[in-house]
Write an enzyme that holds these catalytic residues in place. Structure first.
Site, PDB file in Angstrom:
ATOM      1  CG  ASN A  56      76.749  31.174  37.624  1.00  0.00           C
ATOM      2  OD1 ASN A  56      76.574  32.455  38.236  1.00  0.00           O
ATOM      3  ND2 ASN A  56      78.231  30.943  38.080  1.00  0.00           N
ATOM      4  NE  ARG A  78      83.481  36.777  38.008  1.00  0.00           N
ATOM      5  CZ  ARG A  78      82.184  37.275  39.030  1.00  0.00           C
ATOM      6  NH1 ARG A  78      82.884  36.350  40.359  1.00  0.00           N
ATOM      7  NH2 ARG A  78      81.426  37.212  38.473  1.00  0.00           N
ATOM      8  CG  ASP A  79      79.943  34.013  39.342  1.00  0.00           C
ATOM      9  OD1 ASP A  79      80.739  33.938  39.875  1.00  0.00           O
ATOM     10  OD2 ASP A  79      79.649  33.606  39.157  1.00  0.00           O
ATOM     11  CG  HIS A 113      74.121  36.096  38.192  1.00  0.00           C
ATOM     12  ND1 HIS A 113      74.887  36.755  37.291  1.00  0.00           N
ATOM     13  CD2 HIS A 113      74.458  35.400  39.546  1.00  0.00           C
ATOM     14  CE1 HIS A 113      75.814  35.331  37.821  1.00  0.00           C
ATOM     15  NE2 HIS A 113      75.705  34.818  39.196  1.00  0.00           N
ATOM     16  CG  HIS A 167      74.303  31.080  41.767  1.00  0.00           C
ATOM     17  ND1 HIS A 167      75.354  30.586  41.788  1.00  0.00           N
ATOM     18  CD2 HIS A 167      74.244  31.492  41.447  1.00  0.00           C
ATOM     19  CE1 HIS A 167      76.177  30.989  41.612  1.00  0.00           C
ATOM     20  NE2 HIS A 167      75.835  32.691  41.289  1.00  0.00           N
ATOM     21  CB  CYS A 182      77.936  30.584  46.785  1.00  0.00           C
ATOM     22  SG  CYS A 182      78.167  32.586  48.046  1.00  0.00           S
TER      23      CYS A 182
END
Length: 324
Positions: free
Chosen positions: A266, A32-33, A224, A226, A257
């Site tokens: 990530n 997903r991300d 979370h 990055h 992003c």
């Protein structure tokens, strides 16, 4: 001689290594991300294969898709088909992201058992990312949670820009704590604290985590990170030092992003697992399988892996396969 920065990172690693009797949970967000901002549309069958492979690594939570408008996120336009087609193995959670009640209705229709909602600690980022203020965003989340709870759906919360924002700059830890408290009170079982643009350092992450711990327990928090500035692993260790036991990551370092210039993906799941295993922590995840999967998805999107561990170990694994 180690630099002052290196000594700081090593100190964080040593502190965590004294606590490694704990079970560490990894939430894989690559499908997903990791994929949502890729311009090249990944075929549905590749996404399904990707997720099914991840399900066989020992991971216990794999975020599989997002029920958003394909107009805004074309990559997730096959969300229904992906969720219906994947093999859902016992003991594994397959959460999906939902931005509003319309997305929730679609998630319910395919049988989703866990969802993720998201807010931002930055007013500027909230308006850019979701076209609304933080306050309005919270009201949307409240509407989603009210419906989800009636369906016995678990709800996880994301907070973006927990230490820095491309528009508003430094974010006060107290703002993150306030938003965390709100999301928990609304019904989120866990809050994933996201350094969305990867600007965090040991000090800023520690200050932020300590502030959130004034309103939440460590088992209600995930980290979370990055890896834009190469600080993700050190920052994760800092969170674990504070008692956090859950970290989000993405195979091959997928992600980024779109609203933050230069923001990389990530933290790579391979890098995180390698570090944690080296510290003696129990993740239950097979690193060799992750490396193969990282290569698989990197080839599918026609990009080199963003994982240093994958780059270092893949050739060795291939050579061993050839020998045997």
């Amino acid at each position: 001689m180690a630099t002052r920065c290196n000594r700081t990172i090593l100190s964080s690693f040593r502190k965590f290594s004294q606590k490694t009797a704990i079970e560490v949970k990894i939430v894989e967000v690559g499908p997903r991300d990791g994929l949502q901002n890729e311009k090249k549309i990944v075929p549905t069958h590749v996404k399904v294969d990707f997720i099914n492979k991840l399900s066989r690594t020992g991971l216990k939570s794999i975020e599989v898709t997002s029920f958003v408008s394909p107009k805004w996120v074309p990559q997730m336009g096959d969300n229904t088909e992906v969720f219906k087609t994947i093999d859902k193995l016992p003991g594994i959670c397959y959460p999906v992201l939902v931005p509003n009640t319309l997305g929730l209705e679609s998630a319910i229709a395919v049988g989703a058992k866990e969802i993720a909602v998201f807010a931002s600690a930055s007013e500027g980022f909230s308006r850019k990312n979701t076209n609304c203020s933080i306050e309005v965003g919270i009201q949307r989340i409240k509407q989603v949670i009210n419906v989800a709870e009636k369906q016995n759906i678990k709800i996880r919360g994301y907070i973006s820009c927990v230490v820095g924002c491309p528009y508003d700059g430094f974010i006060k830890p107290s703002e993150v704590a306030k938003l965390s408290e709100i999301l928990l009170s609304l019904g989120c079982y866990e809050i994933s604290l996201g350094d969305t643009i990867g600007v965090g350092t040991k000090t800023t992450i520690d200050n932020m985590i300590r502030s959130v711990l004034s309103v939440a327990s460590a088992d209600q928090i995930a980290i979370h990170c990055h890896d834009t500035y190469g600080q993700a692993l050190a920052n994760i260790c800092t969170a674990f030092d504070a008692g956090v036991k859950v970290a989000d990551s993405s195979v091959s370092g997928l992600g980024g992003c779109p609203y933050a210039k230069g923001a990389s993906g990530n933290v790579a799941t391979e890098d995180l697992v390698y570090m944690l295993h080296g510290l003696g922590a129990n993740t239950g995840v097979d690193l060799n399988q992750l490396i193969d999967i990282g290569q698989f998805i990197s080839k599918a999107i026609d990009k080199p892996t963003g994982s240093k561990v994958n780059k270092a170990l893949y050739q060795n694994l291939e050579n061993n396969k050839t020998v045997t």
